[in-house]
Write a protein that holds these residues in place. Structure first.
Motif, PDB file in Angstrom:
ATOM      1  N   ALA A  19       0.279  -0.807  -0.362  1.00  0.00           N
ATOM      2  CA  ALA A  19       0.189  -0.384   0.103  1.00  0.00           C
ATOM      3  C   ALA A  19       0.439   1.371   0.087  1.00  0.00           C
ATOM      4  CB  ALA A  19      -1.231   0.315   1.134  1.00  0.00           C
ATOM      5  N   GLU A  20       1.973   0.976   0.691  1.00  0.00           N
ATOM      6  CA  GLU A  20       2.983   2.228   0.517  1.00  0.00           C
ATOM      7  C   GLU A  20       3.617   2.472  -0.328  1.00  0.00           C
ATOM      8  OE1 GLU A  20       5.672   1.561   4.078  1.00  0.00           O
ATOM      9  OE2 GLU A  20       4.012   2.892   5.168  1.00  0.00           O
ATOM     10  N   ARG A  21       3.674   1.565  -1.168  1.00  0.00           N
ATOM     11  CA  ARG A  21       4.426   1.493  -2.637  1.00  0.00           C
ATOM     12  C   ARG A  21       3.799   1.863  -3.944  1.00  0.00           C
ATOM     13  NH1 ARG A  21       8.169  -3.467  -2.067  1.00  0.00           N
ATOM     14  NH2 ARG A  21       9.815  -3.204  -0.574  1.00  0.00           N
ATOM     15  N   ARG A  22       2.949   1.584  -3.714  1.00  0.00           N
ATOM     16  CA  ARG A  22       1.967   2.244  -4.722  1.00  0.00           C
ATOM     17  C   ARG A  22       1.359   3.558  -4.230  1.00  0.00           C
ATOM     18  NH1 ARG A  22      -3.447  -1.650  -5.701  1.00  0.00           N
ATOM     19  NH2 ARG A  22      -3.062  -0.519  -7.534  1.00  0.00           N
ATOM     20  N   SER A  23       0.648   3.677  -2.936  1.00  0.00           N
ATOM     21  CA  SER A  23       0.150   5.349  -2.790  1.00  0.00           C
ATOM     22  C   SER A  23       1.382   6.628  -2.844  1.00  0.00           C
ATOM     23  CB  SER A  23      -0.882   4.826  -1.820  1.00  0.00           C
ATOM     24  OG  SER A  23       0.049   5.227  -0.556  1.00  0.00           O
ATOM     25  N   GLY A  24       2.246   5.955  -1.936  1.00  0.00           N
ATOM     26  CA  GLY A  24       3.446   7.116  -1.409  1.00  0.00           C
ATOM     27  C   GLY A  24       2.872   7.725   0.149  1.00  0.00           C
ATOM     28  N   LEU A  25       2.164   7.086   0.230  1.00  0.00           N
ATOM     29  CA  LEU A  25       1.427   7.424   2.031  1.00  0.00           C
ATOM     30  C   LEU A  25       2.252   6.256   2.697  1.00  0.00           C
ATOM     31  CD1 LEU A  25      -2.433   7.621   1.685  1.00  0.00           C
ATOM     32  CD2 LEU A  25      -0.764   9.918   1.411  1.00  0.00           C
ATOM     33  N   ARG A  26       2.099   6.910   4.260  1.00  0.00           N
ATOM     34  CA  ARG A  26       2.593   5.808   5.384  1.00  0.00           C
ATOM     35  C   ARG A  26       1.728   5.065   6.113  1.00  0.00           C
ATOM     36  NH1 ARG A  26       6.968   6.796  10.249  1.00  0.00           N
ATOM     37  NH2 ARG A  26       6.029   4.678  11.247  1.00  0.00           N
ATOM     38  N   PHE A  27       0.928   3.964   6.334  1.00  0.00           N
ATOM     39  CA  PHE A  27       0.722   3.246   6.575  1.00  0.00           C
ATOM     40  C   PHE A  27       0.780   2.881   8.124  1.00  0.00           C
ATOM     41  CE2 PHE A  27      -1.391   3.625   2.068  1.00  0.00           C
ATOM     42  CZ  PHE A  27      -2.571   3.734   2.692  1.00  0.00           C
ATOM     43  N   GLY A  28       0.033   2.729   8.854  1.00  0.00           N
ATOM     44  CA  GLY A  28       0.675   1.926  10.061  1.00  0.00           C
ATOM     45  C   GLY A  28      -0.847   1.190  10.372  1.00  0.00           C
ATOM     46  N   VAL A  29      -0.381   0.419  11.543  1.00  0.00           N
ATOM     47  CA  VAL A  29      -1.595  -0.902  12.562  1.00  0.00           C
ATOM     48  C   VAL A  29      -0.857  -1.168  13.642  1.00  0.00           C
ATOM     49  CG1 VAL A  29      -2.715  -2.887  12.021  1.00  0.00           C
ATOM     50  CG2 VAL A  29      -2.078  -2.142  10.084  1.00  0.00           C
ATOM     51  N   PHE A  30      -2.056  -0.495  14.003  1.00  0.00           N
ATOM     52  CA  PHE A  30      -2.472  -0.801  15.936  1.00  0.00           C
ATOM     53  C   PHE A  30      -3.052  -2.055  15.836  1.00  0.00           C
ATOM     54  CE2 PHE A  30      -3.279  -0.284  20.052  1.00  0.00           C
ATOM     55  CZ  PHE A  30      -2.313  -0.413  20.943  1.00  0.00           C
ATOM     56  N   LEU A  31      -2.671  -3.275  16.750  1.00  0.00           N
ATOM     57  CA  LEU A  31      -4.034  -4.154  16.773  1.00  0.00           C
ATOM     58  C   LEU A  31      -3.748  -3.942  18.703  1.00  0.00           C
ATOM     59  CD1 LEU A  31      -2.870  -6.706  14.187  1.00  0.00           C
ATOM     60  CD2 LEU A  31      -5.217  -5.192  15.174  1.00  0.00           C
ATOM     61  N   GLY A  32      -4.550  -3.915  19.216  1.00  0.00           N
ATOM     62  CA  GLY A  32      -4.938  -4.310  20.416  1.00  0.00           C
ATOM     63  C   GLY A  32      -5.692  -2.889  21.517  1.00  0.00           C
ATOM     64  N   GLN A  33      -5.747  -2.427  22.772  1.00  0.00           N
ATOM     65  CA  GLN A  33      -6.039  -2.601  23.529  1.00  0.00           C
ATOM     66  C   GLN A  33      -6.061  -0.930  23.649  1.00  0.00           C
ATOM     67  OE1 GLN A  33      -7.478  -3.761  27.126  1.00  0.00           O
ATOM     68  NE2 GLN A  33      -8.793  -2.620  28.231  1.00  0.00           N
ATOM     69  N   PRO A  34      -6.439  -0.230  23.616  1.00  0.00           N
ATOM     70  CA  PRO A  34      -6.124   1.404  23.738  1.00  0.00           C
ATOM     71  C   PRO A  34      -6.331   1.732  24.728  1.00  0.00           C
ATOM     72  CG  PRO A  34      -8.471   1.224  22.457  1.00  0.00           C
ATOM     73  CD  PRO A  34      -7.989   0.235  22.849  1.00  0.00           C
ATOM     74  N   GLY A 108      -8.896  -4.041   4.405  1.00  0.00           N
ATOM     75  CA  GLY A 108      -8.948  -2.526   4.305  1.00  0.00           C
ATOM     76  C   GLY A 108      -7.681  -1.760   3.917  1.00  0.00           C
ATOM     77  N   ILE A 109      -6.805  -2.430   4.357  1.00  0.00           N
ATOM     78  CA  ILE A 109      -5.235  -1.633   3.766  1.00  0.00           C
ATOM     79  C   ILE A 109      -5.156  -1.349   2.651  1.00  0.00           C
ATOM     80  CG2 ILE A 109      -2.635  -1.968   4.056  1.00  0.00           C
ATOM     81  CD1 ILE A 109      -3.133  -3.947   6.718  1.00  0.00           C
ATOM     82  N   ALA A 110      -5.425  -3.194   1.704  1.00  0.00           N
ATOM     83  CA  ALA A 110      -5.457  -2.695   0.256  1.00  0.00           C
ATOM     84  C   ALA A 110      -6.367  -1.754  -0.779  1.00  0.00           C
ATOM     85  CB  ALA A 110      -5.788  -4.429  -0.202  1.00  0.00           C
ATOM     86  N   ALA A 111      -7.836  -1.559   0.281  1.00  0.00           N
ATOM     87  CA  ALA A 111      -8.887  -1.041  -0.663  1.00  0.00           C
ATOM     88  C   ALA A 111      -7.982   0.434  -0.040  1.00  0.00           C
ATOM     89  CB  ALA A 111      -9.650  -1.062  -0.444  1.00  0.00           C
ATOM     90  N   LEU A 112      -7.554   1.147   0.861  1.00  0.00           N
ATOM     91  CA  LEU A 112      -6.847   2.195   0.596  1.00  0.00           C
ATOM     92  C   LEU A 112      -5.940   2.209   0.133  1.00  0.00           C
ATOM     93  CD1 LEU A 112      -7.423   2.819   5.284  1.00  0.00           C
ATOM     94  CD2 LEU A 112      -8.903   3.537   3.180  1.00  0.00           C
ATOM     95  N   GLY A 113      -5.481   1.702   0.478  1.00  0.00           N
ATOM     96  CA  GLY A 113      -4.084   1.733  -0.824  1.00  0.00           C
ATOM     97  C   GLY A 113      -4.381   1.965  -2.360  1.00  0.00           C
ATOM     98  N   GLU A 114      -5.476   1.368  -2.401  1.00  0.00           N
ATOM     99  CA  GLU A 114      -5.826   1.181  -3.882  1.00  0.00           C
ATOM    100  C   GLU A 114      -6.709   2.828  -3.949  1.00  0.00           C
ATOM    101  OE1 GLU A 114      -8.322  -2.313  -5.119  1.00  0.00           O
ATOM    102  OE2 GLU A 114      -6.395  -3.378  -4.477  1.00  0.00           O
ATOM    103  N   GLN A 115      -7.220   3.114  -3.024  1.00  0.00           N
ATOM    104  CA  GLN A 115      -8.168   4.861  -3.362  1.00  0.00           C
ATOM    105  C   GLN A 115      -7.340   5.377  -3.450  1.00  0.00           C
ATOM    106  OE1 GLN A 115     -11.805   5.220  -3.384  1.00  0.00           O
ATOM    107  NE2 GLN A 115     -11.518   3.386  -3.915  1.00  0.00           N
ATOM    108  N   ALA A 116      -6.657   5.237  -2.701  1.00  0.00           N
ATOM    109  CA  ALA A 116      -5.184   6.689  -2.827  1.00  0.00           C
ATOM    110  C   ALA A 116      -4.394   6.518  -3.261  1.00  0.00           C
ATOM    111  CB  ALA A 116      -4.053   6.291  -1.012  1.00  0.00           C
ATOM    112  N   THR A 117      -4.214   5.283  -4.588  1.00  0.00           N
ATOM    113  CA  THR A 117      -3.301   5.491  -5.528  1.00  0.00           C
ATOM    114  C   THR A 117      -4.373   6.174  -6.906  1.00  0.00           C
ATOM    115  OG1 THR A 117      -2.607   3.657  -4.811  1.00  0.00           O
ATOM    116  CG2 THR A 117      -2.400   3.807  -7.161  1.00  0.00           C
ATOM    117  N   ALA A 118      -5.706   5.733  -6.977  1.00  0.00           N
ATOM    118  CA  ALA A 118      -6.631   6.117  -7.603  1.00  0.00           C
ATOM    119  C   ALA A 118      -6.504   7.629  -7.398  1.00  0.00           C
ATOM    120  CB  ALA A 118      -7.654   5.423  -7.402  1.00  0.00           C
ATOM    121  N   ARG A 119      -6.372   8.201  -6.716  1.00  0.00           N
ATOM    122  CA  ARG A 119      -6.886   9.543  -6.641  1.00  0.00           C
ATOM    123  C   ARG A 119      -5.287  10.499  -6.385  1.00  0.00           C
ATOM    124  NH1 ARG A 119     -11.770  11.020  -3.587  1.00  0.00           N
ATOM    125  NH2 ARG A 119     -13.113   8.877  -3.991  1.00  0.00           N
ATOM    126  N   ARG A 120      -4.601   9.603  -7.321  1.00  0.00           N
ATOM    127  CA  ARG A 120      -2.905  10.604  -7.200  1.00  0.00           C
ATOM    128  C   ARG A 120      -3.224  11.692  -7.303  1.00  0.00           C
ATOM    129  NH1 ARG A 120       2.052   7.030  -6.534  1.00  0.00           N
ATOM    130  NH2 ARG A 120       3.901   8.101  -4.770  1.00  0.00           N
TER     131      ARG A 120
END
Length: 120
Positions: A19-34, A108-120
């Motif tokens: 997703a980062e390579r395709r879109s140029g955005l930085r992506f991060g995921v946090f799994l756990g209890q905030p 989710g990661i792929a969808a957001l990466g694709e949408q960001a790439t399409a809107r570049r």
């Protein structure tokens, strides 16, 4: 508590890299209890990225609390408006609700990466 197996964590890392390579955005995921409220914690994680925050997307998944937050930086938001994030979050939540945490994350990661790439 381990949420993902090593193989699943590798799959998520690879999805983030793609997703980062395709879109140029930085992506991060946090799994756990905030700590504190989900949204506030997600925004703090996002802000901790410092100079990279404007081009970043943070996905927080509260596995035990069954919640999801997507936070975008200022420049990232131009390519991923709230409506796109909301639709992606709904799809992810559907996968999570049937016990497919990894599938929801990967989608989710792929969808957001694709949408960001399409809107570049």
């Amino acid at each position: 508590m381990r949420v993902l197996t090593a193989a699943q964590a590798d799959d998520v890392r690879q999805a983030l890299i793609t997703a980062e390579r395709r879109s140029g955005l930085r992506f991060g995921v946090f799994l756990g209890q905030p700590a504190g409220g989900r949204r506030h914690f997600a925004e703090r994680l996002h802000a901790a990225l410092g100079e990279e925050a404007d081009d970043a997307v943070v996905l927080l998944v509260d596995v035990n609390g069954r919640g999801l937050e997507i936070v975008t930086g200022e420049r990232a938001r131009r390519r991923l408006p709230d409506s796109v994030c909301r639709m992606t979050a709904m799809s992810m939540a559907t996968a999570f609700s049937v016990g497919d945490l990894v599938g929801g994350l990967l989608f989710g990661i792929a969808a957001l990466g694709e949408q960001a790439t399409a809107r570049r």
